[in-house]
Write a protein that holds these residues in place. Structure first.
Motif, PDB file in Angstrom:
ATOM      1  N   THR A 215       7.172  19.522  -4.461  1.00 55.55           N
ATOM      2  CA  THR A 215       7.054  18.333  -3.626  1.00 55.55           C
ATOM      3  C   THR A 215       5.583  17.921  -3.582  1.00 55.55           C
ATOM      4  OG1 THR A 215       8.940  18.979  -2.275  1.00 55.55           O
ATOM      5  CG2 THR A 215       7.397  17.388  -1.320  1.00 55.55           C
ATOM      6  N   VAL A 216       5.330  16.651  -3.853  1.00 57.10           N
ATOM      7  CA  VAL A 216       3.971  16.126  -3.858  1.00 57.10           C
ATOM      8  C   VAL A 216       3.806  15.231  -2.638  1.00 57.10           C
ATOM      9  CG1 VAL A 216       2.286  14.734  -5.100  1.00 57.10           C
ATOM     10  CG2 VAL A 216       3.828  16.238  -6.357  1.00 57.10           C
ATOM     11  N   VAL A 217       2.730  15.434  -1.900  1.00 57.28           N
ATOM     12  CA  VAL A 217       2.432  14.643  -0.706  1.00 57.28           C
ATOM     13  C   VAL A 217       1.162  13.853  -0.981  1.00 57.28           C
ATOM     14  CG1 VAL A 217       1.899  14.696   1.745  1.00 57.28           C
ATOM     15  CG2 VAL A 217       3.521  16.343   0.780  1.00 57.28           C
ATOM     16  N   THR A 218       1.233  12.527  -0.814  1.00 53.52           N
ATOM     17  CA  THR A 218       0.082  11.651  -0.974  1.00 53.52           C
ATOM     18  C   THR A 218      -0.150  10.959   0.354  1.00 53.52           C
ATOM     19  OG1 THR A 218       0.815  11.248  -3.247  1.00 53.52           O
ATOM     20  CG2 THR A 218      -0.910   9.825  -2.398  1.00 53.52           C
ATOM     21  N   THR A 219      -1.388  10.941   0.830  1.00 54.75           N
ATOM     22  CA  THR A 219      -1.695  10.311   2.110  1.00 54.75           C
ATOM     23  C   THR A 219      -2.776   9.260   1.945  1.00 54.75           C
ATOM     24  OG1 THR A 219      -3.357  11.954   2.664  1.00 54.75           O
ATOM     25  CG2 THR A 219      -1.111  12.388   3.418  1.00 54.75           C
TER      26      THR A 219
ATOM     27  N   ARG B 234       5.188   9.873  -6.997  1.00 48.15           N
ATOM     28  CA  ARG B 234       6.245  10.017  -8.009  1.00 48.15           C
ATOM     29  C   ARG B 234       5.659  10.376  -9.369  1.00 48.15           C
ATOM     30  NH1 ARG B 234      11.043  11.327  -7.126  1.00 48.15           N
ATOM     31  NH2 ARG B 234      11.860  10.222  -8.900  1.00 48.15           N
ATOM     32  N   SER B 235       4.487   9.807  -9.684  1.00 52.39           N
ATOM     33  CA  SER B 235       3.842  10.121 -10.963  1.00 52.39           C
ATOM     34  C   SER B 235       3.463  11.591 -11.021  1.00 52.39           C
ATOM     35  CB  SER B 235       2.603   9.253 -11.168  1.00 52.39           C
ATOM     36  OG  SER B 235       2.963   7.908 -11.276  1.00 52.39           O
ATOM     37  N   ALA B 236       2.944  12.104  -9.901  1.00 51.08           N
ATOM     38  CA  ALA B 236       2.567  13.512  -9.860  1.00 51.08           C
ATOM     39  C   ALA B 236       3.793  14.411  -9.888  1.00 51.08           C
ATOM     40  CB  ALA B 236       1.729  13.788  -8.614  1.00 51.08           C
ATOM     41  N   THR B 237       4.904  13.947  -9.323  1.00 47.00           N
ATOM     42  CA  THR B 237       6.139  14.734  -9.325  1.00 47.00           C
ATOM     43  C   THR B 237       6.701  14.848 -10.733  1.00 47.00           C
ATOM     44  OG1 THR B 237       6.635  13.984  -7.097  1.00 47.00           O
ATOM     45  CG2 THR B 237       8.456  14.893  -8.329  1.00 47.00           C
ATOM     46  N   ALA B 238       6.545  13.812 -11.533  1.00 41.72           N
ATOM     47  CA  ALA B 238       7.068  13.829 -12.894  1.00 41.72           C
ATOM     48  C   ALA B 238       6.436  14.939 -13.718  1.00 41.72           C
ATOM     49  CB  ALA B 238       6.822  12.480 -13.556  1.00 41.72           C
ATOM     50  N   GLU B 239       5.255  15.364 -13.338  1.00 41.79           N
ATOM     51  CA  GLU B 239       4.561  16.411 -14.077  1.00 41.79           C
ATOM     52  C   GLU B 239       5.007  17.814 -13.655  1.00 41.79           C
ATOM     53  OE1 GLU B 239       0.464  15.585 -13.371  1.00 41.79           O
ATOM     54  OE2 GLU B 239       0.590  13.597 -14.282  1.00 41.79           O
ATOM     55  N   GLY B 240       5.623  17.948 -12.492  1.00 41.98           N
ATOM     56  CA  GLY B 240       6.044  19.270 -12.011  1.00 41.98           C
ATOM     57  C   GLY B 240       7.261  19.162 -11.122  1.00 41.98           C
ATOM     58  N   ASP B 241       7.767  20.277 -10.653  1.00 41.47           N
ATOM     59  CA  ASP B 241       8.976  20.292  -9.832  1.00 41.47           C
ATOM     60  C   ASP B 241       8.699  20.416  -8.346  1.00 41.47           C
ATOM     61  OD1 ASP B 241      10.657  20.010 -11.962  1.00 41.47           O
ATOM     62  OD2 ASP B 241      10.837  22.171 -12.310  1.00 41.47           O
TER      63      ASP B 241
ATOM     64  N   ILE C  99      -0.516   6.652   6.372  1.00 42.46           N
ATOM     65  CA  ILE C  99       0.713   6.564   5.581  1.00 42.46           C
ATOM     66  C   ILE C  99       0.811   7.815   4.711  1.00 42.46           C
ATOM     67  CG2 ILE C  99       1.974   5.221   3.865  1.00 42.46           C
ATOM     68  CD1 ILE C  99       0.467   2.755   4.952  1.00 42.46           C
ATOM     69  N   THR C 100       1.985   8.440   4.753  1.00 40.27           N
ATOM     70  CA  THR C 100       2.244   9.643   3.973  1.00 40.27           C
ATOM     71  C   THR C 100       3.448   9.393   3.076  1.00 40.27           C
ATOM     72  OG1 THR C 100       1.453  10.999   5.811  1.00 40.27           O
ATOM     73  CG2 THR C 100       2.729  12.118   4.109  1.00 40.27           C
ATOM     74  N   ALA C 101       3.263   9.631   1.778  1.00 37.71           N
ATOM     75  CA  ALA C 101       4.358   9.502   0.817  1.00 37.71           C
ATOM     76  C   ALA C 101       4.674  10.888   0.282  1.00 37.71           C
ATOM     77  CB  ALA C 101       3.970   8.559  -0.311  1.00 37.71           C
ATOM     78  N   ARG C 102       5.961  11.272   0.336  1.00 37.88           N
ATOM     79  CA  ARG C 102       6.404  12.563  -0.181  1.00 37.88           C
ATOM     80  C   ARG C 102       7.398  12.313  -1.300  1.00 37.88           C
ATOM     81  NH1 ARG C 102       6.006  13.407   5.237  1.00 37.88           N
ATOM     82  NH2 ARG C 102       4.768  15.200   5.891  1.00 37.88           N
ATOM     83  N   SER C 103       7.251  13.101  -2.338  1.00 35.17           N
ATOM     84  CA  SER C 103       8.135  12.931  -3.475  1.00 35.17           C
ATOM     85  C   SER C 103       8.463  14.289  -4.073  1.00 35.17           C
ATOM     86  CB  SER C 103       7.459  12.050  -4.522  1.00 35.17           C
ATOM     87  OG  SER C 103       8.262  11.920  -5.649  1.00 35.17           O
ATOM     88  N   SER C 104       9.728  14.497  -4.367  1.00 31.45           N
ATOM     89  CA  SER C 104      10.158  15.694  -5.085  1.00 31.45           C
ATOM     90  C   SER C 104      11.119  15.237  -6.172  1.00 31.45           C
ATOM     91  CB  SER C 104      10.812  16.707  -4.133  1.00 31.45           C
ATOM     92  OG  SER C 104      12.023  16.192  -3.634  1.00 31.45           O
ATOM     93  N   ALA C 105      11.670  16.173  -6.884  1.00 29.31           N
ATOM     94  CA  ALA C 105      12.557  15.824  -7.993  1.00 29.31           C
ATOM     95  C   ALA C 105      13.801  15.071  -7.522  1.00 29.31           C
ATOM     96  CB  ALA C 105      12.958  17.080  -8.754  1.00 29.31           C
TER      97      ALA C 105
ATOM     98  N   TYR D 112       0.838  -1.202   0.000  1.00 24.93           N
ATOM     99  CA  TYR D 112       0.000   0.000   0.000  1.00 24.93           C
ATOM    100  C   TYR D 112       0.874   1.255   0.000  1.00 24.93           C
ATOM    101  CZ  TYR D 112      -3.677   3.274   1.286  1.00 24.93           C
ATOM    102  OH  TYR D 112      -4.545   4.330   1.311  1.00 24.93           O
ATOM    103  N   ALA D 113       1.918   1.263   0.838  1.00 27.77           N
ATOM    104  CA  ALA D 113       2.817   2.413   0.913  1.00 27.77           C
ATOM    105  C   ALA D 113       3.541   2.622  -0.417  1.00 27.77           C
ATOM    106  CB  ALA D 113       3.823   2.229   2.047  1.00 27.77           C
ATOM    107  N   MET D 114       3.942   1.551  -1.050  1.00 28.60           N
ATOM    108  CA  MET D 114       4.605   1.671  -2.354  1.00 28.60           C
ATOM    109  C   MET D 114       3.645   2.210  -3.407  1.00 28.60           C
ATOM    110  SD  MET D 114       7.701   0.993  -1.790  1.00 28.60           S
ATOM    111  CE  MET D 114       8.327   0.927  -3.445  1.00 28.60           C
ATOM    112  N   GLY D 115       2.373   1.849  -3.311  1.00 24.65           N
ATOM    113  CA  GLY D 115       1.376   2.403  -4.224  1.00 24.65           C
ATOM    114  C   GLY D 115       1.214   3.899  -4.038  1.00 24.65           C
ATOM    115  N   LEU D 116       1.184   4.342  -2.778  1.00 25.12           N
ATOM    116  CA  LEU D 116       1.115   5.780  -2.510  1.00 25.12           C
ATOM    117  C   LEU D 116       2.359   6.494  -3.031  1.00 25.12           C
ATOM    118  CD1 LEU D 116      -0.330   6.009   1.115  1.00 25.12           C
ATOM    119  CD2 LEU D 116      -1.471   6.623  -1.013  1.00 25.12           C
ATOM    120  N   LEU D 117       3.510   5.874  -2.842  1.00 23.48           N
ATOM    121  CA  LEU D 117       4.751   6.469  -3.312  1.00 23.48           C
ATOM    122  C   LEU D 117       4.766   6.547  -4.834  1.00 23.48           C
ATOM    123  CD1 LEU D 117       7.451   7.627  -2.437  1.00 23.48           C
ATOM    124  CD2 LEU D 117       8.381   5.318  -2.526  1.00 23.48           C
TER     125      LEU D 117
END
Length: 175
Positions: free
Chosen positions: A122-126, A113-120, A134-140, A104-109
């Motif tokens: 930091t994207v937070v998915t909960t 990451r997919s949303a980060t690819a569209e912009g620069d 579970i909170t997944a954060r992704s940036s470039a 589940y956490a990997m799915g959120l991540l």
């Protein structure tokens, strides 16, 4: 005339110890002192019987380890808890719990990451799964996953409860 005892060949020792190891898988429920006594007696009996018919024949004459262990458990005179079985089943439940939570956490991540690819930015998915937030954060240049909640505490409690129920732990206190 004195007879000198010859040393038991290594192959026979390995055969005897392999049988006793298989037997120990089924006798884990007996009290430790009783198991040690049984192993000591069987080791001596197998070694003595090997002088007559060889270790292969001596082990074969004892029969399957599971059947012999069942006889020893029956001779104990009361139903015993099966702690090993309980721990194995509970371990499987915990492994499944951890695996599904990580999935589940990997799915959120992945969504992050997919949303980060569209912009620069930091994207937070909960999300919430099995009493964990579970909170997944992704940036470039970085990714992270954070889990908070009581899910892992409940997992430990579930491990104890499943172990006790599957092992029939109440048998330890009943006569």
């Amino acid at each position: 005339m004195t007879t000198t005892r010859t040393r038991t060949p290594l192959v026979d020792v390995l055969r005897r110890e392999a049988y006793l190891a298989r037997l120990s898988l089924f006798m884990d429920d007996l009290p430790r002192a009783r198991r040690r006594s049984i192993y000591r007696d069987l080791r001596a009996e197998l070694t003595a019987a090997a002088d007559d018919s060889g270790m292969t024949g001596a082990v074969r004459d004892l029969g399957p380890a599971a059947v012999l262990a069942h006889g020893y458990r029956e001779a104990e005179g009361r139903p015993l808890p099966r702690w090993t079985l309980g721990a194995l089943v509970a371990g499987g439940v915990v492994a499944l719990w951890v695996f599904t939570t990580l999935t589940y956490a990997m799915g959120l991540l992945d969504a992050s990451r997919s949303a980060t690819a569209e912009g620069d930015a930091t994207v937070v998915t909960t999300g919430s799964y099995l009493w964990n937030d579970i909170t997944a954060r992704s940036s470039a240049d970085s990714i992270s996953v954070e889990s908070t909640g009581i899910g892992f505490l409940l997992m430990l409690v579930a491990y104890g409860v499943v172990t006790f129920v599957v092992a029939r732990g109440w048998r330890a206190w009943t006569r």
